[in-house]
Design a protein around this motif. Structure first.
Motif, PDB file in Angstrom:
ATOM      1  N   ILE A 162       0.600  -1.211   0.213  1.00  0.00           N
ATOM      2  CA  ILE A 162       0.017  -0.228   0.104  1.00  0.00           C
ATOM      3  C   ILE A 162       0.814   1.385   0.050  1.00  0.00           C
ATOM      4  CG2 ILE A 162      -1.866   1.161   1.233  1.00  0.00           C
ATOM      5  CD1 ILE A 162      -2.929  -1.397   2.357  1.00  0.00           C
ATOM      6  N   VAL A 163       2.022   1.330   0.640  1.00  0.00           N
ATOM      7  CA  VAL A 163       2.916   2.395   0.774  1.00  0.00           C
ATOM      8  C   VAL A 163       3.322   2.869  -0.695  1.00  0.00           C
ATOM      9  CG1 VAL A 163       5.140   3.207   1.180  1.00  0.00           C
ATOM     10  CG2 VAL A 163       3.863   1.864   2.971  1.00  0.00           C
ATOM     11  N   GLY A 164       3.640   1.751  -1.334  1.00  0.00           N
ATOM     12  CA  GLY A 164       4.250   1.996  -2.677  1.00  0.00           C
ATOM     13  C   GLY A 164       3.349   2.565  -3.660  1.00  0.00           C
ATOM     14  N   GLN A 165       2.034   2.048  -3.589  1.00  0.00           N
ATOM     15  CA  GLN A 165       0.879   2.342  -4.308  1.00  0.00           C
ATOM     16  C   GLN A 165       0.592   3.766  -3.981  1.00  0.00           C
ATOM     17  OE1 GLN A 165      -2.240  -0.671  -5.832  1.00  0.00           O
ATOM     18  NE2 GLN A 165      -1.274  -1.696  -3.817  1.00  0.00           N
ATOM     19  N   ILE A 166       0.316   4.137  -2.793  1.00  0.00           N
ATOM     20  CA  ILE A 166       0.067   5.642  -2.391  1.00  0.00           C
ATOM     21  C   ILE A 166       1.220   6.431  -2.846  1.00  0.00           C
ATOM     22  CG2 ILE A 166      -0.033   7.221  -0.410  1.00  0.00           C
ATOM     23  CD1 ILE A 166      -1.394   5.014   1.097  1.00  0.00           C
ATOM     24  N   ALA A 167       2.195   6.205  -3.011  1.00  0.00           N
ATOM     25  CA  ALA A 167       3.486   6.976  -3.362  1.00  0.00           C
ATOM     26  C   ALA A 167       3.264   7.218  -4.964  1.00  0.00           C
ATOM     27  CB  ALA A 167       4.849   6.550  -3.201  1.00  0.00           C
ATOM     28  N   LYS A 168       2.845   6.203  -5.575  1.00  0.00           N
ATOM     29  CA  LYS A 168       2.468   6.333  -7.048  1.00  0.00           C
ATOM     30  C   LYS A 168       1.468   7.371  -7.208  1.00  0.00           C
ATOM     31  CE  LYS A 168       4.190   5.163  -9.980  1.00  0.00           C
ATOM     32  NZ  LYS A 168       5.156   5.875 -10.737  1.00  0.00           N
ATOM     33  N   VAL A 169       0.427   7.348  -6.470  1.00  0.00           N
ATOM     34  CA  VAL A 169      -0.624   8.160  -6.408  1.00  0.00           C
ATOM     35  C   VAL A 169      -0.489   9.429  -6.476  1.00  0.00           C
ATOM     36  CG1 VAL A 169      -2.819   9.266  -5.246  1.00  0.00           C
ATOM     37  CG2 VAL A 169      -2.506   6.532  -5.941  1.00  0.00           C
ATOM     38  N   LYS A 170       0.753   9.670  -5.823  1.00  0.00           N
ATOM     39  CA  LYS A 170       1.513  11.001  -5.436  1.00  0.00           C
ATOM     40  C   LYS A 170       2.316  11.568  -6.244  1.00  0.00           C
ATOM     41  CE  LYS A 170      -1.044  11.955  -1.591  1.00  0.00           C
ATOM     42  NZ  LYS A 170      -1.967  12.961  -1.632  1.00  0.00           N
ATOM     43  N   GLY A 171       2.573  10.700  -7.494  1.00  0.00           N
ATOM     44  CA  GLY A 171       3.577  11.035  -8.512  1.00  0.00           C
ATOM     45  C   GLY A 171       5.046  10.798  -8.247  1.00  0.00           C
ATOM     46  N   CYS A 172       5.286   9.838  -7.412  1.00  0.00           N
ATOM     47  CA  CYS A 172       6.686   9.697  -7.012  1.00  0.00           C
ATOM     48  C   CYS A 172       7.187   8.331  -7.774  1.00  0.00           C
ATOM     49  CB  CYS A 172       6.588   9.178  -5.564  1.00  0.00           C
ATOM     50  SG  CYS A 172       6.309  10.710  -4.619  1.00  0.00           S
TER      51      CYS A 172
END
Length: 335
Positions: A162-172
């Motif tokens: 989930i951490v990785g996917q949230i970071a992708k949502v934030k454009g990282c």
């Protein structure tokens, strides 16, 4: 309700890896609810790395599970009888009810859930403690900024995925560290990570150099040990290291191995901070609403590893976490 209640109790304090003889498989009477209480049948039990720490008799953020006590665990129960005004038979409730078939509760610390909006097991994963941990650990403790480089260890687990996917949502840019080619392929092919490092396949430090040419802005650590040490060598200026867990150290029979590269924090003017998700309890609804929105629009995929069995299967299922056999949130579904 059944006349008996199967339970798993702590029989002995583990030394190193938890052994079968550290558990007691017990039977107790299934209680009826008193005034202001409800009774329920357990449907799903959460299995989490933190459980190993709860077995040790040492100071922590929660008291240890007592010898002879039912093992602490989050679970989803279906209400079977109720003398409580807020709960009716057929309702589903999530709470810390322990590893047992039947529960009686006054509702304190419990939350009624809508299994029409999401499967019951998801309230133990993406919409439960792992989701809250990922959300607040990354966004609050990690102070994530759009476009940064994020590395997460234990990336195929309940929190890391989930951490990785949230970071992708934030454009990282997101790099996950996991064990095995299958898990690494999952991260990049299904969950949208930019890269994955198989810590079993070679030199993690070299792979981090290749995948983070501009350094790591946020390192979200779930494993500790050598992988934490390797990540510290790649910190960007003003980086943040989030200490969520250290599963590589939980079964140690010797003292926990601390990071030898900690002076990188000084050189890079970085910070390393631990946190406990319970500190954010008043904001759980905020996080759950946003996570549910990302699930609904397809930007966050829920990964669950559901094992079907009985309460007596809990000890062996728990060991899957420490053998790295689960992908996503590990849950025991009671048949």
């Amino acid at each position: 309700m059944s006349a008996t209640n199967r339970q798993i109790r702590l029989a002995a304090r583990p030394v190193g890896e938890v052994r079968p003889e550290d558990w007691e498989h017990a039977t107790a009477p299934a209680e009826e609810p008193g005034e202001g209480q409800f009774a329920g049948r357990t449907r799903f039990i959460s299995l989490d790395p933190a459980m190993r720490g709860w077995l040790d008799d040492r100071p922590s953020y929660l008291p240890p599970v007592g010898l002879g006590e039912v093992m602490r665990a989050g679970s989803v129960v279906e209400v079977t009888a109720s003398n409580h005004p807020d709960y009716r038979p057929g309702d589903h409730v999530v709470g810390t009810f322990g590893v047992q078939e039947h529960v009686v509760s006054d509702g304190k610390g419990a939350l009624k859930i809508d299994v029409g909006l999401a499967p019951a097991s998801t309230y133990l994963g993406a919409l439960g403690m792992p989701g809250m941990t990922a959300y607040f650990g990354l966004l609050d403790v990690g102070a994530l900024k759009d476009g940064e480089t994020v590395v997460v260890s234990g990336a195929a687990g309940a929190v890391g995925s989930i951490v990785g996917q949230i970071a992708k949502v934030k454009g990282c840019r997101v790099v996950g560290i996991a064990g095995g080619a299958e898990k690494c392929a999952l991260l990049t092919d299904e969950l949208g990570f930019d890269a994955a490092i198989d810590y079993r396949a070679g030199d993690v430090k070299r792979a981090l150099r290749e995948q983070t040419p501009d350094g790591i802005d946020v390192y979200f650590d779930n494993v500790g040990g050598e992988i934490l040490d390797a990540a510290l060598t790649r910190l960007a200026m003003r980086a943040r290291v989030v200490i969520c867990g250290a599963i590589s150290q939980y079964n140690n029979e010797t003292p926990v191995s601390g990071p030898s590269n900690y002076l990188s924090l000084l050189v890079r003017r970085a910070r390393m901070e631990g946190f406990v998700v319970f500190d954010y309890a008043k904001r759980y609804a905020e996080a759950a609403q946003e996570i549910a929105g990302w699930i609904g629009d397809g930007r966050l995929k829920v990964k669950e590893h559901v094992v079907k069995g009985t309460v007596d299967d809990f000890p062996e299922t728990l060991q899957m976490l420490f053998r790295g056999e689960n992908v996503g949130k590990l849950v025991l579904e009671l048949s």
